[in-house]
Enzyme design. Structure first.
Site, PDB file in Angstrom:
ATOM      1  N   GLY A 155       0.788  -1.230   0.000  1.00 42.31           N
ATOM      2  CA  GLY A 155       0.000   0.000   0.000  1.00 42.31           C
ATOM      3  C   GLY A 155       0.816   1.275   0.000  1.00 42.31           C
ATOM      4  N   SER A 156       2.038   1.226  -0.588  1.00 44.09           N
ATOM      5  CA  SER A 156       2.821   2.475  -0.598  1.00 44.09           C
ATOM      6  C   SER A 156       2.167   3.512  -1.501  1.00 44.09           C
ATOM      7  CB  SER A 156       4.272   2.217  -1.009  1.00 44.09           C
ATOM      8  OG  SER A 156       4.368   1.851  -2.370  1.00 44.09           O
ATOM      9  N   ASN A 157       1.514   3.076  -2.576  1.00 41.49           N
ATOM     10  CA  ASN A 157       0.795   4.037  -3.419  1.00 41.49           C
ATOM     11  C   ASN A 157      -0.369   4.657  -2.660  1.00 41.49           C
ATOM     12  OD1 ASN A 157       1.625   4.427  -6.351  1.00 41.49           O
ATOM     13  ND2 ASN A 157       1.908   2.222  -6.078  1.00 41.49           N
TER      14      ASN A 157
ATOM     15  N   LYS B  17      -6.678  -8.970  -7.272  1.00 44.70           N
ATOM     16  CA  LYS B  17      -7.863  -9.727  -7.695  1.00 44.70           C
ATOM     17  C   LYS B  17      -8.562  -8.988  -8.813  1.00 44.70           C
ATOM     18  CE  LYS B  17      -8.063 -13.107  -4.719  1.00 44.70           C
ATOM     19  NZ  LYS B  17      -8.270 -14.489  -5.066  1.00 44.70           N
TER      20      LYS B  17
ATOM     21  N   ASN C  22      -6.536   2.205 -12.443  1.00 51.10           N
ATOM     22  CA  ASN C  22      -5.479   1.308 -11.961  1.00 51.10           C
ATOM     23  C   ASN C  22      -4.115   1.895 -12.299  1.00 51.10           C
ATOM     24  OD1 ASN C  22      -4.344  -1.134 -10.911  1.00 51.10           O
ATOM     25  ND2 ASN C  22      -4.034  -1.874 -13.006  1.00 51.10           N
TER      26      ASN C  22
ATOM     27  N   HIS D 140      -0.152   0.669 -13.223  1.00 51.86           N
ATOM     28  CA  HIS D 140       0.628  -0.493 -13.659  1.00 51.86           C
ATOM     29  C   HIS D 140       2.099  -0.070 -13.797  1.00 51.86           C
ATOM     30  CE1 HIS D 140       1.185  -4.419 -15.494  1.00 51.86           C
ATOM     31  NE2 HIS D 140       2.002  -3.829 -16.341  1.00 51.86           N
TER      32      HIS D 140
ATOM     33  N   ASP E 111      -5.873  -4.715 -17.973  1.00 49.99           N
ATOM     34  CA  ASP E 111      -4.753  -3.914 -18.504  1.00 49.99           C
ATOM     35  C   ASP E 111      -5.011  -3.349 -19.895  1.00 49.99           C
ATOM     36  OD1 ASP E 111      -3.300  -4.232 -16.225  1.00 49.99           O
ATOM     37  OD2 ASP E 111      -1.921  -5.722 -17.021  1.00 49.99           O
TER      38      ASP E 111
ATOM     39  N   GLU F  75       5.690   6.134  -9.702  1.00 50.93           N
ATOM     40  CA  GLU F  75       4.268   5.880  -9.390  1.00 50.93           C
ATOM     41  C   GLU F  75       3.799   6.838  -8.298  1.00 50.93           C
ATOM     42  OE1 GLU F  75       2.924   1.799  -8.826  1.00 50.93           O
ATOM     43  OE2 GLU F  75       4.808   1.073  -9.635  1.00 50.93           O
TER      44      GLU F  75
HETATM   45  C1  GRF Z   1       2.662  -1.067  -7.765  1.00 51.73           C
HETATM   46  O1  GRF Z   1       3.866  -1.322  -8.425  1.00 51.73           O
HETATM   47  C2  GRF Z   1       1.535  -0.927  -8.760  1.00 51.73           C
HETATM   48  O2  GRF Z   1       1.948  -0.424  -9.987  1.00 51.73           O
HETATM   49  C3  GRF Z   1       1.050  -2.338  -8.928  1.00 51.73           C
HETATM   50  O3  GRF Z   1       1.182  -2.910  -7.661  1.00 51.73           O
HETATM   51  C4  GRF Z   1       2.214  -2.257  -6.936  1.00 51.73           C
HETATM   52  C5  GRF Z   1       1.623  -1.845  -5.620  1.00 51.73           C
HETATM   53  O4  GRF Z   1       2.580  -1.355  -4.734  1.00 51.73           O
HETATM   54  N1  GRF Z   1      -0.283  -2.372  -9.478  1.00 51.73           N
HETATM   55  P1  GRF Z   1       2.136  -0.753  -3.347  1.00 51.73           P
HETATM   56  O5  GRF Z   1       1.298  -1.794  -2.636  1.00 51.73           O
HETATM   57  O6  GRF Z   1       1.346   0.498  -3.629  1.00 51.73           O
HETATM   58  O7  GRF Z   1       3.400  -0.448  -2.607  1.00 51.73           O
END
Ligand code: GRF
Length: 224
Positions: free
Chosen positions: A14-16, A93, A109, A111, A152, A181
């Site tokens: 969940g770093s994003n 999922k 999403n 990617h 995708d 990201e």
């Molecule tokens: C990211 O690289 C994203 O592009 C992919 O899954 C990864 C999630 O990373 N869909 P995080 O859990 O947000 O750290």
């Protein structure tokens, strides 16, 4: 402008998600994260949400009894929290079709490569970066795209390139891409919040959203 109330689905670290929550706190992202759900009870993404007082749910076929149950639960949560955008942040999922229908052209999403290359079945996590390095690419990047029933393959909203230093291994590439990201996802959500990206009613996946040309210009300028 309808206030942006997004829900996030995440399976892992969940770093994003964290960067989105941080940009909300710093008031750079004018949005509310209304709930976070994960198929994985141990996902750090759930803890990150709880730490900010955001409702966090473990929703899986185990908790709900079946895949249909997962769809029903997610639909109920979306309704209950009045979410108007679904943000996938490392969700492993498939999003149930019923959810895609409810939030038609409102699921996004991220990617970790430049789609359509290195996308689709099997291209997730470190597999993506390993394939990129194996093929001797000198650049990779980030793609943020709309989600439809075909994985995708939805309309691309933003792509940003990441140059690969010579000799870099997959781990290094992964780190560079993740940093990009983190600098990208919040910008896309801000664009939704400020109507620079507007979902349409179109059934044509290529026209899921309208993107303001001025915003695209601003995004291009980030990487020159
Ligand atoms: C990211 O690289 C994203 O592009 C992919 O899954 C990864 C999630 O990373 N869909 P995080 O859990 O947000 O750290």
């Amino acid at each position: 402008m309808t206030p942006l109330r997004f829900a996030a689905l995440a399976s892992g670290g969940g770093s994003n998600l964290q960067t989105l929550l941080d940009r909300i706190d710093s008031r750079e992202l004018p949005a509310n994260c209304v709930f976070v759900a994960s198929n994985n009870s141990r996902a750090m993404a759930l803890d990150r949400a709880r730490q900010k007082g955001i409702p966090a749910y473990h929703v899986s076929s185990k908790t709900e009894g079946s895949e249909e149950g997962v769809a029903v639960k997610l639909l109920n949560l979306i309704e209950h929290h009045s979410a108007n955008l679904l943000v996938l942040a490392g969700y492993m999922k498939k999003v149930p079709d019923a959810v895609l229908q409810k939030l038609h052209n409102r699921v996004v999403n991220i990617h970790p490569a430049l789609l359509p290359e290195f996308g689709g079945q099997g291209f997730y996590g470190h597999h993506v970066h390993e394939a990129v390095v194996r093929q001797g690419k000198t650049a990779t990047g980030v793609t943020i795209h709309m989600v439809n029933e075909e994985y995708d393959k939805g309309q691309i909203v933003l792509q940003r390139k990441v140059n690969i230093p010579s000799g870099a291994d997959a781990e290094t590439v992964g780190r560079l891409v993740l940093a990009k990201e983190h600098d990208s996802y919040w910008r896309v959500l801000k664009a939704f919040a400020e109507d620079d990206i507007v979902p349409t009613d179109s059934r044509d996946p290529a026209h899921a959203v309208q993107i303001h040309p001025r915003w695209l210009e601003q995004m291009r300028a980030l990487d020159v």
